[in-house]
Scaffold this motif. Structure first.
Motif: not given
Lengths: 336, 305
Positions: B216-232
């Motif tokens: 699950l996590i590897p397939n969510c990783l792109s979502t996580i990366i985007v969320l972090v960048t937009l969350g900063i």
């Protein structure tokens, strides 16, 4: 293969049942559960292929998944190699799982897009901790890739780079890498082109004869079932309608539903047109949440009588390992 | 006829093999995404700006012309000059040096708060999405409670409760933003757990931990990366707001927020004093946002608006 049939069965499924709770929430009245699989029993010997056929929504995929406990069955037992699989837990469950595998229908959804081919095929080995070193594991993966006809060069590629047929080969490699004795094939060829279908079917047959696996082969295509099965089970609305050896079933279909299905196979020969009479079933598949009383098929049956809507026909042995759930199977048989 | 068909088929097969072996070089998912990102000039420009900002933050002592805490009472509230490029504040400290040092606080708080939020959000979101049922209900209700408070008041309440300090600020900002991550991950996991490759892992006897970590996590990783960048940038804004209100970073440590707060008294007399930290915030936030958008487009071409 027939000499295997006399041995104790590899798999014994009895009274398997799966009910799905349907649309109940705080604000709505609890409605009747959907009976996806209702009282299905069968046995399977080592190296044998049981073809399961029926129209969409008849519960054949649910049955296959319930046998593997991908969906927990509501009741019934699955005896695998003498042990009750439905009651296995922890280490025993994991041990038993290494002996049962599945091949999926959709070769696009069944491979993890973030793993390479090598990683996908090695995953069952790693889960089961089969090998101590990466080298042994890699050797086994390459060996299996060779067996299913995948070029070893593809080891480090990702699944999206492959065509449907090759992806299905990857799926097959993953299923056989642990050397299981039972593989559930859930419509493994119905998403493929016709030319690729026969390649994959022949691969499956060839693997069966070399590795001695038993298949539960689920399909809605009778011609595919005819090609690969030893025995055939016809399902309708979660119930078994008829089960027999392949030759017997195709020669003497004894359930009105089976006859209707067989009559729907298109025949290429022109001369057969006069003899070939299609039986067209009326109406749609009833809702499994509210199945008809008595025989579930009586609403669409062309032979139905009063008794059919009141009394549920039991699966009867009519000789030759041929079981039929119909009040009028003798009449149905004699019709030809 | 049959021969023709077989011939066609063989040709097709050979063509496929040619592609696989000799022709087009296929690359991995992240390789493809990287190429798409490289083509987006705006995003690459913003990436450059961000790299510069981070370098400035890291090498602040080498770049800053003065010690940010050094007070020169002979030169308070000066206009920009060659000695003080952006002038000085009410204690005679060099504003440029304070902005450079302030980038350390602002950017690190943005990043750390997002890491905290991501860890909490991914853990709770994937548990809720994977297990469903009671666990999902409990986690979802908690998320709703968190979202029911106005953000700033919620952060102020936490800061008042925990006390002032950098660590507490991380916690407050993390608590403020984890819900968004958790919601997204919960949704993705609910969708992904039905995939057949997850079933394939289950059939082989995979544990829940294995399925979440490998499937699950590897397939969510792109979502996580985007969320972090937009969350900063979000976290940077919150830090500025809290510091402006006097409950974030405490003086004399310079942060962009508390600089604006200190400067508001002198806004008509020395407008540049309050404008420059604001410009710094603006550049950082815009760069993170545009880069984040570019990253999202590159990682998930389907989402492109």
């Amino acid at each position: 293969m027939s000499e295997n049939f006399d041995k104790a069965p590899l798999l014994e499924v009895s009274h398997l049942r799966k009910l799905f709770p349907s649309g109940s929430s705080v604000f709505s009245r609890k409605s009747a559960p959907i009976k996806a699989v209702d009282d299905v029993s069968f046995t399977l010997s080592a190296g044998e292929t049981l073809g399961v056929v029926g129209e969409s929504g008849c519960g054949k995929s649910t049955m296959g998944r319930a046998v593997l406990r991908l969906i927990e069955p509501t009741s019934g037992s699955v005896i695998f190699k003498g042990k009750d699989f439905t009651k296995a837990t922890g280490q025993e469950l994991r041990q038993m799982r290494s002996d049962m595998q599945i091949i999926f229908q959709d070769p696009y959804a069944s491979l993890n897009p973030r793993m390479t081919v090598g990683e996908i095929i090695a995953e069952p080995l790693e889960i089961q901790k089969r090998y101590k070193t990466k080298e042994e594991e890699r050797k086994r993966v390459l060996e299996v890739m060779d067996v299913v006809g995948l070029n070893p060069k593809y080891y480090n590629r990702y699944p999206h780079e492959f065509s449907g047929g090759q992806r299905q080969r990857i799926g097959i490699a993953r299923a056989i890498v642990l050397g299981p004795s039972l593989v559930v094939c859930d419509e493994p060829v119905s998403a493929l082109d016709v030319s690729i279908q026969s390649q994959v079917l022949n691969l499956l047959r060839q693997l069966q004869s070399s590795m001695g696996m038993a298949y539960i082969f689920i399909s809605h295509s009778l011609s595919v079932i005819k090609h690969i099965s030893d025995r055939v089970m016809v399902m309708y609305l979660g119930h078994v309608m008829e089960t027999a050896d392949k030759e017997e079933l195709f020669a003497n279909p004894s359930h009105p539903y089976t006859r209707a299905l067989l009559s729907a196979i298109p025949l290429p020969e022109r001369h057969s047109k006069e003899k070939h009479q299609r039986i067209i079933l009326q109406g749609d598949l009833p809702s499994p949440a509210d199945p008809p009383s008595g025989c579930v098929f009586h609403t669409r049956c062309y032979m139905a009588d009063a008794i059919c809507s009141t009394e549920k026909p039991e699966l009867r042995d009519i000789g030759n390992g041929h079981f039929v759930a119909c009040h009028f199977c003798e009449k149905c048989r004699g019709k030809e | 006829m049959v021969k023709k068909f077989v011939g066609f088929f063989n040709k097709q097969k050979k063509f496929e093999e040619d592609i696989m072996e000799n022709g087009i070089r296929y690359s991995s998912f992240y390789g493809d995404s990287f190429h798409r990102l490289m083509k987006n000039r705006m995003a690459m420009f913003c990436a450059l700006v961000l790299v510069l900002l981070i370098l400035v933050a890291i090498f602040a002592p080498l770049i800053a012309p003065y010690d940010p805490a050094y007070q020169d009472y002979s030169a308070v509230l000066q206009e920009p000059s060659s000695a003080h490029l952006l002038g000085t504040d009410e204690y005679g400290r060099d504003i440029l040096s304070r902005i450079i040092y302030g980038s350390r606080v602002s950017i690190s708080i943005g990043i750390v708060a997002q890491i905290v939020a991501s860890i909490v959000g991914v853990a709770l979101g994937s548990l809720a999405g994977y297990y469903g049922g009671v666990i999902d209900s409990v986690i979802s209700r908690i998320m709703e409670i968190f979202q029911a408070f106005p953000d700033l008041i919620f952060a102020m309440a936490i800061m008042t409760f925990l006390g002032k300090g950098v660590i507490n600020l991380f916690i407050a900002l993390g608590l403020l933003t984890w819900v968004r991550t958790a919601r997204m991950i919960r949704g993705s996991v609910m969708q992904l757990k039905e995939k057949e490759y997850i079933e394939a892992s289950k059939v082989s006897g995979a544990s829940t931990y294995w399925i979440i970590m490998k499937g699950l996590i590897p397939n969510c990783l792109s979502t996580i990366i985007v969320l972090v960048t937009l969350g900063i940038p979000n976290a940077i804004m919150y830090e500025a707001s809290l510091s402006f209100l006097g409950i974030g970073i405490q003086p004399p440590t310079p942060s962009w927020g508390n600089m604006i707060s200190a400067a508001q008294t002198f806004i008509s007399y020395r407008p540049l004093y309050s404008i420059m930290p604001g410009v710094a915030i603006m550049i950082t936030v815009i760069a993170f946002n545009i880069f984040g958008d570019g990253l999202r487009d590159a990682l998930d071409p389907k989402l492109k608006a």
